[in-house]
Design an enzyme around this catalytic site. Structure first.
Site, PDB file in Angstrom:
ATOM      1  CG  LEU A 155      -1.839  -1.208   1.374  1.00 33.20           C
ATOM      2  CD1 LEU A 155      -2.821  -0.989   2.522  1.00 33.20           C
ATOM      3  CD2 LEU A 155      -2.587  -1.501   0.081  1.00 33.20           C
ATOM      4  CB  ALA A 156       2.561   3.041  -2.115  1.00 31.44           C
TER       5      ALA A 156
ATOM      6  NE  ARG B 178       1.383  12.870  10.370  1.00 31.21           N
ATOM      7  CZ  ARG B 178       1.357  11.769  11.102  1.00 31.21           C
ATOM      8  NH1 ARG B 178       1.989  11.730  12.263  1.00 31.21           N
ATOM      9  NH2 ARG B 178       0.717  10.684  10.669  1.00 31.21           N
TER      10      ARG B 178
ATOM     11  N   GLY C 146      -9.551   4.144   2.685  1.00 32.40           N
ATOM     12  CA  GLY C 146      -9.170   3.216   3.737  1.00 32.40           C
ATOM     13  C   GLY C 146      -8.379   2.029   3.212  1.00 32.40           C
TER      14      GLY C 146
ATOM     15  CD  GLU D 157      -7.716   0.692  12.789  1.00 27.09           C
ATOM     16  OE1 GLU D 157      -6.903   1.630  12.726  1.00 27.09           O
ATOM     17  OE2 GLU D 157      -7.370  -0.502  12.731  1.00 27.09           O
TER      18      GLU D 157
ATOM     19  CE  LYS E  36      35.908  15.430 -16.698  1.00 23.46           C
ATOM     20  NZ  LYS E  36      35.446  16.398 -17.709  1.00 23.46           N
TER      21      LYS E  36
ATOM     22  CE1 TYR F  70      39.724  18.199 -13.274  1.00 18.01           C
ATOM     23  CE2 TYR F  70      40.646  19.320 -15.190  1.00 18.01           C
ATOM     24  CZ  TYR F  70      39.636  18.567 -14.607  1.00 18.01           C
ATOM     25  OH  TYR F  70      38.568  18.169 -15.344  1.00 18.01           O
TER      26      TYR F  70
ATOM     27  CG  ASN G 224      55.989  10.890 -10.365  1.00 16.54           C
ATOM     28  OD1 ASN G 224      55.601  10.283  -9.375  1.00 16.54           O
ATOM     29  ND2 ASN G 224      56.278  12.189 -10.341  1.00 16.54           N
TER      30      ASN G 224
ATOM     31  CG  ASN H 193      39.483  19.295 -19.050  1.00 16.47           C
ATOM     32  OD1 ASN H 193      39.730  20.361 -18.495  1.00 16.47           O
ATOM     33  ND2 ASN H 193      38.477  18.527 -18.692  1.00 16.47           N
TER      34      ASN H 193
HETATM   35  C1  UD1 Z   1      -3.504   1.296   9.874  1.00 19.15           C
HETATM   36  C2  UD1 Z   1      -4.315   0.173  10.478  1.00 19.15           C
HETATM   37  C3  UD1 Z   1      -4.001   0.093  11.978  1.00 19.15           C
HETATM   38  C4  UD1 Z   1      -2.515  -0.107  12.181  1.00 19.15           C
HETATM   39  C5  UD1 Z   1      -1.733   0.982  11.474  1.00 19.15           C
HETATM   40  C6  UD1 Z   1      -0.260   0.677  11.527  1.00 19.15           C
HETATM   41  C7  UD1 Z   1      -6.370  -0.023   9.231  1.00 19.15           C
HETATM   42  C8  UD1 Z   1      -7.791   0.349   9.188  1.00 19.15           C
HETATM   43  N1  UD1 Z   1      -5.690   0.447  10.263  1.00 19.15           N
HETATM   44  O1  UD1 Z   1      -3.863   2.498  10.492  1.00 19.15           O
HETATM   45  O2  UD1 Z   1      -4.714  -0.987  12.558  1.00 19.15           O
HETATM   46  O3  UD1 Z   1      -2.216  -0.116  13.564  1.00 19.15           O
HETATM   47  O4  UD1 Z   1      -2.110   1.050  10.101  1.00 19.15           O
HETATM   48  O5  UD1 Z   1       0.472   1.746  11.049  1.00 19.15           O
HETATM   49  O6  UD1 Z   1      -5.881  -0.727   8.367  1.00 19.15           O
HETATM   50  N2  UD1 Z   1      -3.308   3.495   2.484  1.00 19.15           N
HETATM   51  C9  UD1 Z   1      -3.680   3.418   1.169  1.00 19.15           C
HETATM   52  N3  UD1 Z   1      -4.966   3.759   0.846  1.00 19.15           N
HETATM   53  C10 UD1 Z   1      -5.870   4.144   1.764  1.00 19.15           C
HETATM   54  C11 UD1 Z   1      -5.461   4.205   3.108  1.00 19.15           C
HETATM   55  C12 UD1 Z   1      -4.171   3.871   3.436  1.00 19.15           C
HETATM   56  O7  UD1 Z   1      -2.902   3.069   0.304  1.00 19.15           O
HETATM   57  O8  UD1 Z   1      -6.999   4.416   1.397  1.00 19.15           O
HETATM   58  C13 UD1 Z   1      -1.934   3.121   2.841  1.00 19.15           C
HETATM   59  C14 UD1 Z   1      -1.123   4.291   3.387  1.00 19.15           C
HETATM   60  O9  UD1 Z   1      -0.375   4.907   2.359  1.00 19.15           O
HETATM   61  C15 UD1 Z   1      -0.194   3.592   4.381  1.00 19.15           C
HETATM   62  C16 UD1 Z   1      -1.019   2.402   4.843  1.00 19.15           C
HETATM   63  O10 UD1 Z   1      -2.006   2.180   3.865  1.00 19.15           O
HETATM   64  O11 UD1 Z   1       0.974   3.112   3.771  1.00 19.15           O
HETATM   65  C17 UD1 Z   1      -1.654   2.623   6.191  1.00 19.15           C
HETATM   66  O12 UD1 Z   1      -2.458   3.760   6.158  1.00 19.15           O
HETATM   67  P1  UD1 Z   1      -2.514   4.733   7.400  1.00 19.15           P
HETATM   68  O13 UD1 Z   1      -3.587   5.738   7.174  1.00 19.15           O
HETATM   69  O14 UD1 Z   1      -1.179   5.197   7.753  1.00 19.15           O
HETATM   70  O15 UD1 Z   1      -2.944   3.699   8.532  1.00 19.15           O
HETATM   71  P2  UD1 Z   1      -3.808   3.955   9.789  1.00 19.15           P
HETATM   72  O16 UD1 Z   1      -5.169   4.345   9.369  1.00 19.15           O
HETATM   73  O17 UD1 Z   1      -3.077   4.834  10.676  1.00 19.15           O
END
Ligand code: UD1
Ligand code: MG
Length: 480
Positions: A10-11, A17, A82, A160, A356, A371, A382, A391
Site C-alpha cells: 500500500l502506497a 507531515r 481506507g 482502530e 575526472k 587536476y 609520475n 581539457n
Molecule cells: C492502519 C491500520 C491500523 C494499524 C496501522 C499501523 C487499518 C484500518 N488500520 O492504520 O490498525 O495499527 O495502520 O500503522 O488498516 N493506504 C492506502 N490507501 C488508503 C489508506 C491507506 O494506500 O486508502 C496506505 C497508506 O499509504 C499507508 C497504509 O495504507 O501506507 C496505512 O495507512 P494509514 O492511514 O497510515 O494507517 P492507519 O489508518 O493509521
C-alpha cells in the site's frame, strides 16, 4: 493448498507531515527509498506477484515503481477510502484472483525484513489461519489498531484507536498493518467491508472479526523487534529509522569481519558491500553501490559513492563518486575523485588532487596539487606537483594522453588535445601544447635571467633591500 504468495504493497497515502514536494515513500534511508525497502522485502520473501496501490503523488510513485521493478503491477486508488478499499482496488487490478496467501505490507515501513515475512508465512500456513497479523507490544500504542483477544488469548478483532473503548485503548499489543491472509478468504471478506466507523473508511482490519465470526482461525505473529513495524510519517521518524537501519547495517558488517572504529560517525548504505578485514575510520560514508575489497582502509573523513575499492587500497580524507580504485593503490589525503576516475593497482592519487574521467595506470602517480581530467596516464608514470590538464578550450573538452613511465615536471600545463609519449620527460613549468615524442624532453620555460642589484635600485628602503645588504650569517660567523 497453493503455496503461491501475492504481495499487496500500500502506497496511496498522502504523507502530508513530510511537508515535501517529493512523495513520502520516495524519501530515502540507507540510500534507498522507503518504497524500495518495502519492495525488496516482498521480493525476497518470494512473492510471485506484487501489486502496488498508488494514489497521492501517483506520477512520482508510479515512475519509481516501474524503475525499481517493471514486473510490479500498479493500480490506482483514486480516493483514499481506507486500507480495505485499497486492497479491494488491488485485487480488482489483478487479471486473476490470487491463490495461496496474500501478504499486505506498507510502502512506508522500511525496516521490515523478508525473514520476518517468511516466519509469519510459515506460521500462517502451519496453523491453517485465515488471517495472521504481525503485531508488537509497544510502550505508547496511541493511534494504532489494538489487538483484542479473548480470555483464552485468541485474537477476536482489531480495534482502530478512534473506535476503541477506554479498556481497549489500554491494550498495548498493536496491529503493525502487515497481514498474511488466505487469498480466497480475502477476496470474499473485503467485498463485505462497511464504513460505519469513526473514520468512515473501509478498514482492512475488519476482516479479522469476520474470520472469527466465520469460525476461521486467526493468528498473531508477535514481533519483538518493534523497529520492523515502524512507519515513517515525518522527517524525525525518517532520521530515527535511518539511524537504526545504519546501526543494523554496521552490526552486520562488523559481524562479517569489518573493523568500524567509530560506528557513530560511520554511515553505510544498504547496497554497499564490504569484504573481510576492511577498516573504516571515523567520519566515513560509504554510499550507493560502493564495494570495498579485503584489507582496504577507508577514512577518516571520507565519502565514497559507487566506488569500487581494490584489495589493500588506502583512501584517506577523500570525496569520490563513480570511480575504480585498484588493489594496493593510495588516495588522499584531500583528494576529489569525480566520475570516471580509474586508478590502477598500486597507483597514487595524492594530496589536493582532483580527477575526472581519467584512467591512471598501474603504479602511476599523481601525488600533489593537480587536476587530471579527460586523461589517460600510462603505467608507472609520475606526474609532477601542480600539474593541470587544460581539457576545456572554452567550448569543448579534449583528452590528454601520457604514455608509460613518463616523468613530467612540476607546475606543468598539458593543453589538450595532446599526447606525451612513453618514457618522455618534461621540465618544470612546461606548458605542453604539442605532442612530446617517446623518450624526448620537452621544456618551454624561458631561460633564467639575472639582474644583479635590481632590488637596491628599484625597491630601496624595503625589508628585502636591507636583508640583501646585510652580510649573511655565514660571512659573520654567527651560526649556532
Ligand atoms: C492502519 C491500520 C491500523 C494499524 C496501522 C499501523 C487499518 C484500518 N488500520 O492504520 O490498525 O495499527 O495502520 O500503522 O488498516 N493506504 C492506502 N490507501 C488508503 C489508506 C491507506 O494506500 O486508502 C496506505 C497508506 O499509504 C499507508 C497504509 O495504507 O501506507 C496505512 O495507512 P494509514 O492511514 O497510515 O494507517 P492507519 O489508518 O493509521
Ligand atoms: Mg488512516
Amino acid at each position: 493448498m497453493s503455496d503461491q504468495v501475492t504481495a499487496i504493497v500500500l502506497a496511496a497515502g498522502a504523507g502530508t507531515r513530510m511537508k515535501s514536494s517529493r512523495a513520502k515513500v520516495l524519501h530515502e534511508i540507507g540510500g534507498r527509498s522507503l518504497l524500495a525497502h518495502a519492495l525488496t522485502a516482498v521480493r525476497d520473501v518470494g512473492a510471485a506477484t506484487t501489486v502496488t496501490v498508488v494514489g497521492h503523488d501517483r506520477e512520482q510513485v508510479a515512475a519509481a515503481v516501474t524503475d525499481l521493478d517493471p514486473t510490479v503491477v500498479q493500480v490506482v486508488q483514486e480516493q483514499q477510502r481506507g486500507t480495505g478499499h485499497a486492497v479491494q482496488v488491488a485485487l480488482d487490478g489483478l487479471d486473476e484472483a490470487p491463490e495461496g496467501v496474500v501478504l499486505v505490507t506498507y510502502a512506508d515501513v522500511p525496516l521490515l525484513q523478508a525473514q520476518t515475512l517468511a516466519e509469519m508465512l510459515l506460521e500462517h500456513r502451519h496453523a491453517g489461519s485465515a488471517v495472521t497479523i504481525l503485531t508488537a507490544e509497544v510502550g505508547d500504542p496511541t493511534g494504532y489498531g489494538r489487538i483484542v483477544r479473548d480470555d483464552a488469548g485468541a485474537v477476536q478483532a482489531i480495534r482502530e484507536h478512534k473506535d476503541a473503548s477506554d479498556a481497549e485503548r489500554a491494550i498495548r499489543e498493536i496491529n503493525s498493518g502487515i497481514l498474511a491472509v488466505d487469498a480466497a478468504f480475502l477476496s470474499h471478506a473485503v467485498s463485505t467491508l462497511e464504513d460505519g466507523n469513526a473514520q468512515g473508511e473501509l478498514y482492512l482490519t475488519d476482516i479479522v472479526a469476520k474470520a472469527v465470526a466465520e469460525g476461521r482461525p486467526v493468528g498473531a505473529h508477535v514481533l519483538e523487534d518493534v523497529w520492523q513495524t515502524e512507519g515513517v510519517n515525518d522527517r524525525r521518524q525518517l532520521a530515527r529509522l535511518g539511524a537504526e537501519l545504519n546501526r543494523r547495517t554496521l552490526e552486520h558488517w562488523m559481524h562479517e569481519g569489518v573493523t568500524i572504529v567509530d560506528p557513530h560517525s560511520t554511515w553505510v548504505d544498504s547496497a554497499v558491500s564490504l569484504a573481510r578485514d576492511v577498516t573504516i575510520l571515523p567520519g566515513t560514508q560509504l554510499l550507493g553501490a560502493t564495494d570495498v575489497a579485503e584489507g582496504a582502509t577507508i577514512g577518516p573523513d571520507t565519502t565514497l559513492r559507487n566506488v569500487e575499492v581494490g584489495e589493500g587500497a588506502t583512501i584517506v580524507r577523500t570525496h569520490g563518486a563513480d570511480a575504480l580504485i585498484g588493489a594496493g593503490a593510495s588516495v588522499g589525503p584531500f583528494a576529489y575523485l569525480r566520475p570516471g576516475t580509474e586508478l590502477g593497482a598500486d597507483g597514487k592519487i595524492g594530496t589536493f588532487v582532483e580527477t575526472k574521467n581519467a584512467r591512471i595506470g598501474d603504479g602511476a602517480k599523481v601525488p600533489h596539487l593537480s587536476y587530471v581530467g579527460d586523461a589517460e596516464i600510462g603505467e608507472g608514470s609520475n606526474i609532477g606537483a601542480g600539474t593541470i590538464t587544460a581539457n576545456y578550450d572554452g567550448v569543448e573538452k579534449h583528452r590528454t594522453t601520457v604514455g608509460r613511465h613518463a616523468r613530467t615536471g612540476s607546475d606543468n600545463v598539458f593543453v589538450a588535445p595532446v599526447t606525451i609519449g612513453d618514457g618522455a620527460f618534461t621540465g618544470a613549468g612546461t606548458t605542453v601544447r604539442d605532442d612530446v615524442p617517446p623518450g624526448a624532453l620537452a621544456v618551454t620555460a624561458g631561460e633564467q635571467r639575472i639582474m644583479e642589484g635590481w632590488v637596491q635600485r628599484k625597491r630601496p628602503d624595503t625589508a628585502s633591500a636591507r636583508a640583501a645588504a646585510e652580510p649573511s650569517d655565514e660571512e659573520t660567523g654567527t651560526r649556532e
